[in-house]
Scaffold this active site. Structure first.
Site, short mmCIF file in Angstrom:
data_model
loop_
_atom_site.label_atom_id
_atom_site.label_comp_id
_atom_site.label_asym_id
_atom_site.label_seq_id
_atom_site.Cartn_x
_atom_site.Cartn_y
_atom_site.Cartn_z
N ASP B 100 0.85 -1.20 0.00
CA ASP B 100 0.00 0.00 0.00
C ASP B 100 0.88 1.24 0.00
OD1 ASP B 100 0.83 -0.75 2.64
OD2 ASP B 100 -0.58 0.73 3.45
N ASP B 131 8.66 3.60 -1.56
CA ASP B 131 7.97 3.20 -0.31
C ASP B 131 6.66 2.51 -0.63
OD1 ASP B 131 7.10 2.93 2.29
OD2 ASP B 131 6.48 5.01 2.50
N GLU B 165 0.16 -1.08 5.67
CA GLU B 165 1.24 -0.53 6.49
C GLU B 165 1.06 0.96 6.76
OE1 GLU B 165 5.04 1.10 7.84
OE2 GLU B 165 3.98 1.68 6.03
N GLU B 166 0.66 1.69 5.73
CA GLU B 166 0.52 3.15 5.89
C GLU B 166 -0.70 3.51 6.75
OE1 GLU B 166 2.96 4.74 5.15
OE2 GLU B 166 3.89 4.07 3.29
N ASP B 193 12.41 -1.08 4.15
CA ASP B 193 11.35 -0.08 4.20
C ASP B 193 11.85 1.18 4.91
OD1 ASP B 193 8.81 1.02 3.81
OD2 ASP B 193 7.96 0.09 5.60
N HIS B 226 -13.52 34.42 30.73
CA HIS B 226 -13.18 35.61 29.95
C HIS B 226 -12.15 36.41 30.74
CE1 HIS B 226 -13.79 39.70 28.35
NE2 HIS B 226 -14.08 39.07 27.22
N THR B 328 -9.57 36.59 23.85
CA THR B 328 -9.23 36.88 25.24
C THR B 328 -9.76 35.82 26.20
OG1 THR B 328 -11.18 38.28 25.36
CG2 THR B 328 -9.11 39.35 24.82
N ARG B 341 11.32 9.90 23.07
CA ARG B 341 11.82 8.82 22.23
C ARG B 341 12.75 8.01 23.13
NH1 ARG B 341 9.14 8.18 17.33
NH2 ARG B 341 8.14 10.20 17.02
N SER B 415 10.23 5.11 14.94
CA SER B 415 9.97 3.69 15.13
C SER B 415 9.32 3.10 13.88
CB SER B 415 9.07 3.47 16.35
OG SER B 415 7.98 4.35 16.33
N HIS B 443 6.31 9.54 1.39
CA HIS B 443 5.21 10.22 2.08
C HIS B 443 5.01 11.65 1.60
CE1 HIS B 443 4.81 7.40 5.78
NE2 HIS B 443 5.28 6.74 4.73
ZN ZN Z 1 7.05 2.08 4.05
ZN ZN Z 2 5.53 4.73 4.32
#
Ligand code: ZN
Ligand code: ZN
Ligand code: ZN
Ligand code: ZN
Lengths: 470, 470
Positions: B100, B131, B165-166, B193, B226, B328, B341, B415, B443
């Site tokens: 995909d 990709d 996957e996407e 990938d 307010h 405001t 991370r 990741s 992407h």
């Molecule tokens: Zn990929």
């Molecule tokens: Zn991708």
């Protein structure tokens, strides 16, 4: 010349004719004068013409000031100018009100049709009932009664009614400036476009805070980065911004910007005394907000915090991730927004200077390689009247006649820009004389005006005229 | 059994037949398998069937795993499972890829039709070119060549190709768990990938950071207030939140949460050495981000910051004012979002505990009456392989044969969850072997795969098989 002896007769006639004025309000509410909605512009114009006709019918000389266009094909509603009496021996009072209303749809959560006046348990529900058609019609009612009773007015009146207040009063200041000669003889002004502090006790309002709003933009990259790929490699703009925003006000609400507190006018004994008897309950206020704490431990100090001391609020951040969910973006450019509510003797200019200097000093201390851009915007001056002047004395005595009690003298934390505009252009003292109660829900669903507030409001306005002319 | 002597013959055939494989990629790119678009689900399914047919045509035993439904009336694309060789004397390699692609429209800023493969200056432009259709087809090309040349494979292969996957690989983990017996004999896995660190030098990737994401919700009132009416009366949630967010990471990027640094696996000498020769330019990286600074002053430390040390990023605030302009509001409830991370030996559990304890301690120190709610969410473990294992050694020798240079051994800061899933379910070591270059724009608009990367990628994959079976 005062004719105070006429007042009982006037009060009686107001009571007896109140249904007529509720009907007038009903007519007005049915005109959907939503100034924010271009499709309703004809209704705004119709509403202004309706008010002009009402003033005409009681004998005022009226005119419609053409204020031009909001944009091509979208005319601004005209301002309604009315002159009632030209006796050089009398003082002249300018009365301001507005004829447009906030948007309203049944689906927003109204229990009834917002553009039908419906009375339930003595409450007159309908959009504009309290903001600001009711107060405008209270004035018209007073003139109708006086005319009917053949009672001469103790003061000359000048009306300025507009149809764009809920959309920033666009065009009005220019309209007033173009007609300065027509308002140059004004001695006092009165605006009924705010609310009692509570539900039970009337008040007169002598001060409004101004505002200075700031944008702090920090950028760290050309476009948004990804925390997986870039996290750990680049000094992040958000990190700088939250730090700067954390250095502006303490957890106790103290503004941390040097020099601000020093410019606040000192509290006078006489002013301090005003706060003691104000009808205000801290616990009720806290309960209504649903807050977990308050920034003062007594009523006086809490009200002063809201009215006569500056406050600093953090409004938000533009450019960062603000949607629900978990996005792993490193925002490239973020703009923090905060504002100070300012009070005398803080001017927007002095405030801007102190704030910008402080932000620059913070930035130097931070030592970040990122770029900062500080933008002060749309400063509004605070307004403060002398609550001991003849205008307020007349208002207070009028309220005492109708309610049997002296009003609270209040200030408000927000701004009503037209107040200062009218004070400056007429060069005369302004008083804010609210008619509606704190729970009238102006701008919200189920806006209402209590019939009692409406009727007693007419009596107060009548009495105020006679006290002013006495 | 290794048949390394066949490699020159294989390389020659790849070169000579490359046009055929570009045509295969052309066919694949024309199938609009956008998994995020329900309207394109039939194309995703068609793409999976196309890949199954390709595997079948080279002699693999194939099956389609039904993965059920994304929602009623929206079936998930099946996973393609292929078995090539069942020789018990050989090792078994699992190959993962996805069929995909990300959404793409010409109007997004593509110079060419995203679903037509177009070659310009040696670059094969088209959605999915790099990709991940290109790498999947590179594997198919290798099998075609070997079959044509009558060369026996030195290892058994098992293919797992998916079509979601996407869109979070929905259904795949369950599909793998339901077919655990079919992958239990896997000795190595290889995933193509990800991408080279730069444009010129190939790499093998042995580590990925995990992630722990946090929501910190602070509320100060029942609904938004307010700043005119309430400013100065209530402790504001935003003020507490920016302070908390300012206490998480220093201007130099150090994580201020006690205990995090202590749990990071120490840097070994051997690992440190890897960083010295990596083809990476700090100034280019900085220029590409358009950043004003970097959080390290040398290449080694900067890459370690991105790959082998944890980082903390502030993503944004939900519930505060985030639009353009000057509102405001005092927001009643605001939710700060940040993430760490994480790297070995930090687990999501240990990280959550340290972060929550620190936030609670900060909150106690703050002494605000407001309410706080801390929500750790969707922790993902880091992945780390042994770059000295037989899998990586085979990959490195394969690259050396094709490029005449040893690859860089890299990690990534983000990741790729399937990596850990495959490692855990097969119980075998995984290697990430990227084929595309850093500027392939996966992407994004104008995604491409260099013809040279495509062709050399096939050679590397072929060589890798022979090295692994040698
Ligand atoms: Zn990929
Ligand atoms: Zn991708
Ligand atoms: Zn109003
Ligand atoms: Zn209003």
């Amino acid at each position: 010349m005062g004719h105070l002896e006429h007042l009982n007769e006037v009060f009686k006639a107001i009571d007896e004719n109140q249904e007529e004025f509720v009907e007038l309000l009903r007519e007005a509410v049915e005109i959907r004068s939503v100034s924010a909605d271009p499709a309703r512009r004809p209704d705004c114009i119709k509403m202004c013409e309706w008010a002009r006709d009402q003033l005409k019918s009681v004998g005022a000389d009226t005119s419609l000031w053409d204020l031009g266009f909001e944009k091509p094909d979208l005319p601004l509603p005209p301002a309604v100018f009315g002159v009632y009496g030209r006796d050089k021996a009398k003082k002249t009072l300018l009365i301001y009100g507005h004829l447009d209303v906030q948007p309203a749809e049944k689906e927003d959560g109204w229990n009834t049709d917002p553009f039908k006046l419906i009375e339930i348990d003595g409450k007159l529900f309908g959009r504009g009932s309290t903001d600001d058609k009711g107060p405008v019609i209270a004035w018209i009612a007073v003139l109708k009664i006086l005319k009917r009773l053949g009672i001469e007015l103790p003061v000359n009146l000048k009306f300025v009614l507009e149809g764009m207040e809920e959309s920033g009063s666009e065009g009005l200041e220019e309209g007033l400036k173009n007609n300065l000669d027509k308002i140059s003889d004004v001695n006092f002004s009165c605006i009924s476009d705010n609310y009692w502090l509570g539900k039970n006790k009337p008040c007169l309002t002598y001060g409004l805070r101004g505002i200075c709003y700031y944008f702090v933009e920090i950028s760290c990259a050309r476009q948004d980065l990804h925390s997986g790929i870039n996290g750990g490699s680049v000094p992040e703009a958000m990190n700088d911004l939250v730090w700067i925003m954390s250095q502006l006000v303490s957890v106790q609400g103290e503004i941390l910007i040097p020099g601000i507190a020093e410019l606040v006018a000192p509290l006078t004994k006489e002013e301090e005394t005003l706060y003691d008897n104000i009808d205000f309950c801290m616990e009720t206020f806290k309960g209504e907000m649903g807050s977990h704490g308050l920034l003062a431990d007594n009523k006086q100090r809490l009200l002063m915090n809201r009215w006569r001391y500056p406050s600093l609020s953090l409004h938000g951040i533009e450019g960062a991730f603000s949607q629900p969910g978990a996005k792993t973006v490193i925002p490239a450019k973020v703009t923090g927004k905060f504002s100070l509510r300012i009070v005398p003797d803080l001017t927007p200019e002095a405030t801007d200077k102190l704030v910008v200097n402080y932000l620059n000093a913070l930035w130097a201390k931070r030592g970040s390689p990122n770029q900062i851009k500080i933008t002060p915007c749309h400063g509004g001056k605070p307004w403060l009247a002398d609550f001991r002047d003849a205008n307020f004395s007349a208002g207070a005595r009028a309220i005492e006649r109708v309610f049997g009690t002296t009003p609270d003298f209040t200030r408000e934390g927000g701004s009503i820009p037209i107040t200062l505009t009218i004070q400056e252009l007429t060069g005369s003292p302004v008083m804010l004389l609210p008619i509606g109660a704190s729970d009238d829900m102006a701008h919200s669903q189920n806006e209402k005006l209590n019939r009692e507030n409406f009727v007693k409001g007419m009596k107060v306005l009548a009495a105020y005229l006679f006290e002013l002319g006495a």
